[in-house]
Design a protein around this motif. Sequence first.
Motif, PDB file in Angstrom:
ATOM      1  N   LEU A 153       0.832  -1.255   0.009  1.00  0.00           N
ATOM      2  CA  LEU A 153      -0.085   0.091   0.053  1.00  0.00           C
ATOM      3  C   LEU A 153       0.819   1.092  -0.226  1.00  0.00           C
ATOM      4  O   LEU A 153       1.736   1.337   0.657  1.00  0.00           O
ATOM      5  N   PRO A 154       0.733   2.112  -0.828  1.00  0.00           N
ATOM      6  CA  PRO A 154       1.389   3.481  -0.885  1.00  0.00           C
ATOM      7  C   PRO A 154       1.126   4.086   0.137  1.00  0.00           C
ATOM      8  O   PRO A 154       0.601   3.994   1.100  1.00  0.00           O
ATOM      9  N   LYS A 155       2.715   4.825   0.535  1.00  0.00           N
ATOM     10  CA  LYS A 155       2.731   5.600   1.977  1.00  0.00           C
ATOM     11  C   LYS A 155       1.478   6.395   1.962  1.00  0.00           C
ATOM     12  O   LYS A 155       1.082   6.831   3.464  1.00  0.00           O
ATOM     13  N   GLN A 156       1.360   7.105   0.803  1.00  0.00           N
ATOM     14  CA  GLN A 156       0.333   8.350   1.115  1.00  0.00           C
ATOM     15  C   GLN A 156      -1.007   7.588   1.477  1.00  0.00           C
ATOM     16  O   GLN A 156      -1.768   8.142   2.243  1.00  0.00           O
ATOM     17  N   VAL A 157      -1.426   6.709   0.950  1.00  0.00           N
ATOM     18  CA  VAL A 157      -2.687   6.006   1.352  1.00  0.00           C
ATOM     19  C   VAL A 157      -2.700   5.594   2.558  1.00  0.00           C
ATOM     20  O   VAL A 157      -3.700   5.827   3.419  1.00  0.00           O
ATOM     21  N   ARG A 158      -1.656   4.893   3.171  1.00  0.00           N
ATOM     22  CA  ARG A 158      -1.594   4.510   4.777  1.00  0.00           C
ATOM     23  C   ARG A 158      -1.466   5.485   5.414  1.00  0.00           C
ATOM     24  O   ARG A 158      -2.368   5.500   6.537  1.00  0.00           O
ATOM     25  N   SER A 159      -0.724   6.624   5.300  1.00  0.00           N
ATOM     26  CA  SER A 159      -0.834   8.055   6.103  1.00  0.00           C
ATOM     27  C   SER A 159      -2.358   8.497   6.166  1.00  0.00           C
ATOM     28  O   SER A 159      -2.667   9.001   7.377  1.00  0.00           O
ATOM     29  N   ILE A 169      -3.185   3.944   8.843  1.00  0.00           N
ATOM     30  CA  ILE A 169      -2.430   2.957   9.002  1.00  0.00           C
ATOM     31  C   ILE A 169      -0.988   2.770   8.951  1.00  0.00           C
ATOM     32  O   ILE A 169      -0.486   3.207   8.206  1.00  0.00           O
ATOM     33  N   PHE A 170      -0.591   2.226  10.171  1.00  0.00           N
ATOM     34  CA  PHE A 170       0.827   2.265  10.450  1.00  0.00           C
ATOM     35  C   PHE A 170       1.484   0.728  10.577  1.00  0.00           C
ATOM     36  O   PHE A 170       0.670   0.006  10.684  1.00  0.00           O
ATOM     37  N   ALA A 171       2.705   0.752  10.340  1.00  0.00           N
ATOM     38  CA  ALA A 171       3.420  -0.611  10.829  1.00  0.00           C
ATOM     39  C   ALA A 171       2.834  -1.384  11.915  1.00  0.00           C
ATOM     40  O   ALA A 171       2.873  -0.688  12.896  1.00  0.00           O
ATOM     41  N   GLY A 172       2.452  -2.610  11.757  1.00  0.00           N
ATOM     42  CA  GLY A 172       2.015  -3.444  12.782  1.00  0.00           C
ATOM     43  C   GLY A 172       0.536  -3.552  12.960  1.00  0.00           C
ATOM     44  O   GLY A 172      -0.075  -4.105  13.628  1.00  0.00           O
ATOM     45  N   ASN A 173      -0.127  -2.425  12.331  1.00  0.00           N
ATOM     46  CA  ASN A 173      -1.633  -2.372  12.453  1.00  0.00           C
ATOM     47  C   ASN A 173      -2.393  -3.276  11.534  1.00  0.00           C
ATOM     48  O   ASN A 173      -1.784  -3.942  10.664  1.00  0.00           O
ATOM     49  N   SER A 174      -3.698  -3.816  12.045  1.00  0.00           N
ATOM     50  CA  SER A 174      -4.152  -4.767  11.207  1.00  0.00           C
ATOM     51  C   SER A 174      -5.217  -4.074  10.203  1.00  0.00           C
ATOM     52  O   SER A 174      -5.674  -3.103  10.401  1.00  0.00           O
ATOM     53  N   VAL A 175      -5.584  -4.820   8.987  1.00  0.00           N
ATOM     54  CA  VAL A 175      -6.492  -4.389   8.116  1.00  0.00           C
ATOM     55  C   VAL A 175      -7.738  -5.386   7.955  1.00  0.00           C
ATOM     56  O   VAL A 175      -7.240  -6.677   8.118  1.00  0.00           O
ATOM     57  N   ILE A 177     -10.102  -2.955   1.443  1.00  0.00           N
ATOM     58  CA  ILE A 177      -9.184  -2.961   2.453  1.00  0.00           C
ATOM     59  C   ILE A 177      -9.187  -1.693   3.267  1.00  0.00           C
ATOM     60  O   ILE A 177      -9.368  -0.603   2.707  1.00  0.00           O
ATOM     61  N   ARG A 178      -9.610  -1.954   4.521  1.00  0.00           N
ATOM     62  CA  ARG A 178      -9.804  -0.763   5.426  1.00  0.00           C
ATOM     63  C   ARG A 178      -9.082  -1.071   6.768  1.00  0.00           C
ATOM     64  O   ARG A 178      -8.876  -2.323   7.047  1.00  0.00           O
ATOM     65  N   LYS A 179      -8.783  -0.129   7.716  1.00  0.00           N
ATOM     66  CA  LYS A 179      -8.148  -0.039   8.722  1.00  0.00           C
ATOM     67  C   LYS A 179      -9.359  -1.051   9.587  1.00  0.00           C
ATOM     68  O   LYS A 179     -10.370  -0.944   9.770  1.00  0.00           O
ATOM     69  N   HIS A 180      -8.688  -1.872  10.431  1.00  0.00           N
ATOM     70  CA  HIS A 180      -9.239  -3.215  11.304  1.00  0.00           C
ATOM     71  C   HIS A 180     -10.019  -2.206  12.458  1.00  0.00           C
ATOM     72  O   HIS A 180      -9.420  -1.339  12.949  1.00  0.00           O
ATOM     73  N   ILE A 181     -11.307  -2.386  12.801  1.00  0.00           N
ATOM     74  CA  ILE A 181     -12.055  -1.931  13.869  1.00  0.00           C
ATOM     75  C   ILE A 181     -12.267  -3.193  14.758  1.00  0.00           C
ATOM     76  O   ILE A 181     -12.898  -4.100  14.218  1.00  0.00           O
ATOM     77  N   ASN A 182     -11.665  -3.156  16.145  1.00  0.00           N
ATOM     78  CA  ASN A 182     -12.268  -4.342  16.825  1.00  0.00           C
ATOM     79  C   ASN A 182     -13.772  -4.379  16.874  1.00  0.00           C
ATOM     80  O   ASN A 182     -14.056  -3.566  17.446  1.00  0.00           O
ATOM     81  N   THR A 183     -14.145  -5.582  16.688  1.00  0.00           N
ATOM     82  CA  THR A 183     -15.708  -5.841  16.824  1.00  0.00           C
ATOM     83  C   THR A 183     -15.938  -7.279  17.658  1.00  0.00           C
ATOM     84  O   THR A 183     -15.132  -8.078  17.358  1.00  0.00           O
TER      85      THR A 183
END
Length: 81
Positions: free
Chosen positions: A14-20, A24-30, A41-47
């Motif tokens: 995923l391009p850095k611009q998209v992650r920023s 979404i940062f290193a170690g995050n789940s998606v 693909i989206r940032k993981h939300i604990n459910t």
Amino acid sequence: MFSKKINKNGSITLPKQVRSEVGIFAGNSVDIEMSDDSIRIRKHINTCRFCGSTENVKSVMGIDICTDCAAKIHKAVVCDG
């Protein structure tokens, strides 16, 4: 829109611009969702696995659970046992 090639392992970066932009940062789940001919693909939300709530959710032994469901399980296991 960004265009990326899939590598020989089936991965993409995923391009850095998209992650920023989405936080979404290193170690995050998606979360990866498929529908028809698309992938989301989206940032993981604990459910909560039991009720689907996203409020007061913690991960316990690899299972996401809200405090309400945890209390119900605790009552059933400890108090009713």
